[in-house]
Structure formats: C-alpha cells, structure tokens
Design a protein around this motif. Structure first.
Motif, PDB file in Angstrom:
ATOM      1  N   GLN A 108       4.153  -7.359   1.205  1.00 20.84           N
ATOM      2  CA  GLN A 108       4.073  -6.194   0.328  1.00 20.84           C
ATOM      3  C   GLN A 108       4.900  -5.032   0.873  1.00 20.84           C
ATOM      4  O   GLN A 108       5.559  -4.318   0.121  1.00 20.84           O
ATOM      5  N   ALA A 109       4.859  -4.852   2.176  1.00 19.77           N
ATOM      6  CA  ALA A 109       5.622  -3.766   2.783  1.00 19.77           C
ATOM      7  C   ALA A 109       7.119  -3.979   2.606  1.00 19.77           C
ATOM      8  O   ALA A 109       7.869  -3.049   2.281  1.00 19.77           O
ATOM      9  N   THR A 133       3.184   2.449  -5.269  1.00 18.82           N
ATOM     10  CA  THR A 133       3.651   1.101  -4.966  1.00 18.82           C
ATOM     11  C   THR A 133       4.118   0.443  -6.259  1.00 18.82           C
ATOM     12  O   THR A 133       3.964   1.006  -7.351  1.00 18.82           O
ATOM     13  N   ALA A 134       4.653  -0.744  -6.147  1.00 22.63           N
ATOM     14  CA  ALA A 134       5.123  -1.463  -7.335  1.00 22.63           C
ATOM     15  C   ALA A 134       3.971  -1.820  -8.264  1.00 22.63           C
ATOM     16  O   ALA A 134       4.176  -2.057  -9.457  1.00 22.63           O
ATOM     17  N   GLU A 135       2.749  -1.844  -7.727  1.00 22.55           N
ATOM     18  CA  GLU A 135       1.584  -2.210  -8.531  1.00 22.55           C
ATOM     19  C   GLU A 135       0.893  -0.998  -9.143  1.00 22.55           C
ATOM     20  O   GLU A 135      -0.061  -1.149  -9.909  1.00 22.55           O
ATOM     21  N   GLU A 136       1.345   0.207  -8.821  1.00 21.14           N
ATOM     22  CA  GLU A 136       0.686   1.421  -9.290  1.00 21.14           C
ATOM     23  C   GLU A 136       1.547   2.160 -10.309  1.00 21.14           C
ATOM     24  O   GLU A 136       2.774   2.176 -10.202  1.00 21.14           O
ATOM     25  N   THR A 173      -2.287  -3.564   3.654  1.00 23.88           N
ATOM     26  CA  THR A 173      -0.924  -3.932   3.275  1.00 23.88           C
ATOM     27  C   THR A 173      -0.446  -5.128   4.085  1.00 23.88           C
ATOM     28  O   THR A 173      -0.504  -5.123   5.311  1.00 23.88           O
ATOM     29  N   SER A 198       0.962   7.433  -7.789  1.00 26.50           N
ATOM     30  CA  SER A 198       0.521   7.418  -6.397  1.00 26.50           C
ATOM     31  C   SER A 198      -0.755   8.240  -6.239  1.00 26.50           C
ATOM     32  O   SER A 198      -1.107   9.043  -7.115  1.00 26.50           O
ATOM     33  N   GLN A 239       8.576  -5.634   0.253  1.00 29.25           N
ATOM     34  CA  GLN A 239       8.954  -5.513  -1.151  1.00 29.25           C
ATOM     35  C   GLN A 239       9.302  -4.078  -1.524  1.00 29.25           C
ATOM     36  O   GLN A 239      10.076  -3.831  -2.446  1.00 29.25           O
ATOM     37  N   ARG A 240       8.740  -3.115  -0.804  1.00 28.11           N
ATOM     38  CA  ARG A 240       9.042  -1.715  -1.084  1.00 28.11           C
ATOM     39  C   ARG A 240      10.499  -1.385  -0.777  1.00 28.11           C
ATOM     40  O   ARG A 240      11.050  -0.424  -1.287  1.00 28.11           O
ATOM     41  N   ARG A 269      -0.803   9.476  -0.056  1.00 29.04           N
ATOM     42  CA  ARG A 269       0.514   8.850  -0.153  1.00 29.04           C
ATOM     43  C   ARG A 269       1.238   9.406  -1.371  1.00 29.04           C
ATOM     44  O   ARG A 269       0.677   9.496  -2.456  1.00 29.04           O
TER      45      ARG A 269
END
Length: 269
Positions: A12-13, A61-64, A8, A67, A15-16, A57
């Motif tokens: 990216q972190a 994430t925004a890409e998944e 990560t 989870s 953006q969460r 987890r």
C-alpha cells in the motif's frame, strides 16, 4: 524514506508513489492533488490555529475520497461557518467521487411537499398566518390556538400587494404593538422563498449548486448564512409572540383585515 503505519502494508505504501501510466490516470491524479491543496489552503485561511495544531494526515490515500485533515476542515466549516451535507460529502462518496461543489445544506422549508401535521408548530402557525391553511387545521393541531376565523391573507392576491407600503405599515404597528410584528412581511417572504437569501430561498428540492471551494464563494456563503440566521431569529421572535397569547394573534389578524386596502391595489380586468 517511506514510513509505515501499523495499518499500512509495504504494498500500500509503494502504491502511493506509483506514477500515472496514461493521460486519464495523470488527469485524475493531478485533479485529486489540486483539489486537496485547494481545501487545505482554505483550511489554513479560515482556521489558521486549528490548521497549525492539526496532526491529521493531509492527503487522501487511493482508497479515500478525502483525507483526515480535509475531513477535519469540512466539519469545522459545518460547525462554525455555514451548514453542509457533511455525511453525503465525506462518507457517501467513493474514492473517485470528489467534487469541487460545496454541498451547502439549505434552510428553506419545502412545506408544500410536507404533510401539515409533520411541520413544526412554528411553521404551522406561519402557514396559518399567511393564509395557506384554515383556522380548522391550525386548531386541530394546536388546540391552544382558539382563533375562530381564517387569516385575511387567505384571500389575498399577492400581485396586488404594494410591498413597500405593506412593510412600512408593519414598522409603524411595531412601534405601538410589539417590535416583533415588524417582521410579518418577512414571514411571507420566507414561506414563498422570496427573502433574497440563498439559504432561506433554497430547499432540498432546489438546492444551492453553484458554489465551489474557493474564497470568493466561501465568503459569500458566510455572509448569506449570517443574514439567514438573523432573519430566522426575527421570525422566531414574531411567532413566539403571536403564539404566546390568543389575543396577540387576534390583534394581528384584525389589523390585517382593517388596513388591507392601504397596501393593496385592486386591478381591473
């Protein structure tokens, strides 16, 4: 404190934790969170030990789309509760393609859209038994079956069948012949998707599409799948017995022919 994994980046972190800026973004954000919470609560309810042990987890994430922990739950459902189209749900969906519908995998056979030679030996025998194929077709693909006549059910008018009498007749036959033959009526119901069971009466062409990720629908599907499994066991026992000896199949055909008048009613034009 924001903890970074080796995979990560700081961007990216961060953006969460970015807040939604529009109504649409807020809606999508809350929808994803609500759906994740729903799946995880079901995970905790149906698999409490696995849930407590899981180190995956929990939120995507925004890409998944899902989870790792949600994926773990879905795979457990498929493995232990009832069959799902896991590949389609987990790996065929984009990050914005989550669905509240449970992707139930149907167990019904769409045999009328399948070449006879591509069906399993059990289904080939079942279709001969209920009169959907001739003895020429079954013997061509299963030479061990040396029957020389069609099933008496090939000429049956199903609307004329008195089903209660038909089922009762085969219960009595089973007492004298073999327990498995009591399920002759069930084979017919299975072939024509009329068992009353959601898994067996649905197909890939007409799937189950009205069940959502909630306890009520989950409990219903668990019950339906258990009943479907029991029906499949009964049918397999019947087909195994009928196919194990040419004399067994001949006996069933003879009985169907001899007492057909006792459970059918000829309708006048």
């Amino acid at each position: 404190m924001i903890e970074l994994s080796p995979q990560t980046t700081a961007r990216q972190a961060l953006q969460r934790y970015q807040l939604p800026r529009t109504f649409a973004e807020a809606h999508d954000y809350l929808y994803r969170k609500l759906h994740s919470i729903q799946l995880l609560s079901l995970y905790k309810h149906y698999f409490p030990e696995e849930y407590n042990r899981s180190e995956k987890r929990s939120l995507p994430t925004a890409e998944e789309a899902y989870s790792p922990m949600e994926t773990e739950f879905v795979e457990l459902v498929d493995e232990r509760l009832f069959p799902l189209y896991t590949e389609f749900m987990l790996y065929g969906s984009g990050a914005d393609e989550r669905s509240t519908v449970i992707p139930v995998r149907s167990l019904g056979e769409d045999w009328y859209n399948t070449e006879y030679e591509n069906l399993s030996p059990g289904w080939q025998l079942a279709l001969f038994l209920i009169g959907e194929v001739t003895f020429h077709e079954i013997t061509e693909h299963q030479p061990d079956i040396t029957i020389g006549e069609n099933s008496p059910l090939r000429e049956i008018v199903w609307a004329n069948v008195q089903w209660d009498a038909f089922k009762e007749r085969w219960k009595h036959v089973a007492e004298a012949l073999h327990p498995a033959v009591a399920h002759i009526p069930l084979v017919i119901s299975l072939a024509y998707h009329d068992t009353g069971n959601a898994f067996l009466d649905s197909t890939d062409e007409a799937p189950i599409e009205d069940c959502s990720w909630n306890r009520e629908d989950m409990d219903l599907l668990i019950k339906e799948y258990q009943e479907a499994a029991a029906m499949i066991t009964h049918i397999n026992e019947l087909l195994e017995w009928v196919g194990s000896d040419p004399g067994h199949l001949q006996t069933v055909l003879t009985l169907l022919k001899e007492d057909k008048k006792t459970w059918t009613t000829a309708k006048k034009d």
